[in-house]
Design a protein around this motif. Structure first.
Motif, short mmCIF file in Angstrom:
data_model
loop_
_atom_site.label_atom_id
_atom_site.label_comp_id
_atom_site.label_asym_id
_atom_site.label_seq_id
_atom_site.Cartn_x
_atom_site.Cartn_y
_atom_site.Cartn_z
N ASP A 139 38.76 47.45 46.87
CA ASP A 139 38.38 48.02 45.57
C ASP A 139 38.67 49.52 45.52
O ASP A 139 38.69 50.10 44.43
N SER A 161 43.81 50.62 48.91
CA SER A 161 44.58 49.43 48.58
C SER A 161 46.04 49.77 48.30
O SER A 161 46.94 48.97 48.57
N ARG A 200 40.60 34.06 53.20
CA ARG A 200 39.41 34.24 52.37
C ARG A 200 38.39 35.04 53.15
O ARG A 200 38.03 34.69 54.27
N HIS A 215 29.99 38.56 47.65
CA HIS A 215 31.37 38.95 47.37
C HIS A 215 32.36 38.07 48.13
O HIS A 215 32.20 37.82 49.33
N THR A 235 36.71 37.61 48.56
CA THR A 235 38.07 38.05 48.29
C THR A 235 39.05 37.04 48.88
O THR A 235 38.87 36.59 50.02
N TYR A 277 39.26 37.90 43.45
CA TYR A 277 37.96 38.27 44.00
C TYR A 277 36.88 37.94 42.98
O TYR A 277 37.14 37.80 41.79
N ARG A 333 45.98 38.58 44.93
CA ARG A 333 44.59 38.79 45.29
C ARG A 333 43.67 38.31 44.18
O ARG A 333 43.90 38.59 43.01
N GLY A 352 35.92 42.69 52.26
CA GLY A 352 36.92 42.59 51.22
C GLY A 352 36.77 43.67 50.17
O GLY A 352 37.71 43.95 49.41
N ARG A 353 35.61 44.29 50.11
CA ARG A 353 35.37 45.35 49.12
C ARG A 353 36.22 46.60 49.38
O ARG A 353 36.37 47.43 48.48
#
Length: 235
Positions: A169, A174, A211, A197, A199, A189, A187, A165-166
Motif C-alpha cells: 500500500d 511498491s 496469497r 487483510h 493480498t 487485495y 494484484r 501484504g500491506r
C-alpha cells in the motif's frame, strides 16, 4: 502537472487530453499553434476542443491512441503524459527532439506511481530522474485490453511471511518492488470473511500465485504454482 516553455517556438505534445484543462495551460505557455493533445476517447476530444475554443485556444486536438497516433513526421520539444504507462512508448522517444523533455507518470503492475523527468540524448535514449513526490494518473489505454481473472487460490504449502501484504500500500515501496516482479503480475487485495487483510499476487504467464493472509497474531502466506513448486518472488 505542468510543462514549462522557455520560448514560444517550442512545441508541446500531451498524451491524454481529458477535460482540456492541461492543454489550455500548455497553450498559455507555448501558444496554441505549438500544442498537440491526444486522447483515445472521441467524446473527451470533442468536449476538450469545444472548451479550448471557448477560451480562445485552437490547438491540434486528436482522437487516437496517445502511444502511437501522432501526426506524421511531427517532432516535439516537450512531451507530457496525463496518463500513466508501464513503459515509455518508443514513439515518444522517437518524436522528442534531442535536448527535449519528457514528463511521464510511470506506474507498473502495483499501486505505486512516480513521475519521470527525462531529457532526450543524441543517441536516442532519454535520461533523467524520478521526482520525489509519488503521483499517478489512470493507465494509458492503448491496445485492446484483456481483463485478467485472478483464480481462487487453493490451500497449498504455507509459511510465515516476513512482510505483511500491506507494505504494497506504500506507493514508494511498491513502485520499486514492482521492478523486481513479472511484468504482467496482477494484484488484488481486500478483507477475508474474518475481516483480516488478504493480498493476492498472480502471474497469468505461468499461473503462479501467492496469497498473503493476515492472522490475529502473525502473517501467514500460501504459495501455489502450476508445477507444484513454491514461488517466493512475491514477498
Amino acid at each position: 502537472m505542468t510543462a514549462t516553455a522557455r520560448k514560444v517556438a517550442e512545441t508541446e505534445e500531451e498524451a491524454g487530453a481529458g477535460s482540456g484543462y492541461n492543454a489550455a495551460m500548455l497553450c498559455h505557455l507555448a501558444g496554441d499553434a505549438h500544442v498537440t493533445t491526444v486522447d483515445r476517447s472521441g467524446t473527451l476530444t470533442t468536449l476538450a476542443r469545444a472548451r479550448l475554443n471557448a477560451v480562445g485556444f485552437d490547438p491540434l486536438v486528436l482522437h487516437g491512441d496517445g502511444a502511437r497516433d501522432l501526426p506524421p513526421d511531427a517532432t516535439y520539444d516537450r512531451i507530457i503524459a496525463t496518463a500513466s504507462v508501464r513503459r515509455i512508448p518508443p514513439v515518444w522517444l522517437e518524436r522528442c527532439r534531442v535536448g527535449g523533455l519528457l514528463v511521464v507518470p510511470v506506474k507498473g503492475t502495483l499501486a505505486g506511481g512516480m513521475l519521470a523527468r527525462l531529457t532526450k540524448q543524441p543517441d536516442g535514449a532519454a535520461v533523467g530522474r524520478i521526482l520525489h513526490t509519488p503521483a499517478a494518473f489512470m493507465p494509458l489505454r492503448s491496445r485492446p485490453e484483456t481483463r485478467v481473472r485472478v483464480p481462487e487460490i487453493p490451500g497449498g504449502p504455507c509459511g510465515d511471511a516476513e512482510l505483511s501484504g500491506r507494505v504494497l500500500d506504500d506507493w514508494t515501496f511498491s513502485f520499486f518492488a514492482q521492478l523486481h516482479m513479472p511484468r504482467g503480475l496482477v494484484r488484488t487485495y481486500g478483507r477475508s470473511d474474518d475481516g483480516l487483510h488478504v493480498t493476492t499476487l498472480y502471474d497469468p504467464a505461468d499461473g503462479s500465485a501467492t496469497r498473503i493472509e493476515a492472522t490475529p497474531d502473525e502473517q501467514a502466506v500460501t504459495y501455489t504454482a502450476p508445477d507444484g513448486h513454491i514461488h517466493r518472488w512475491a514477498l
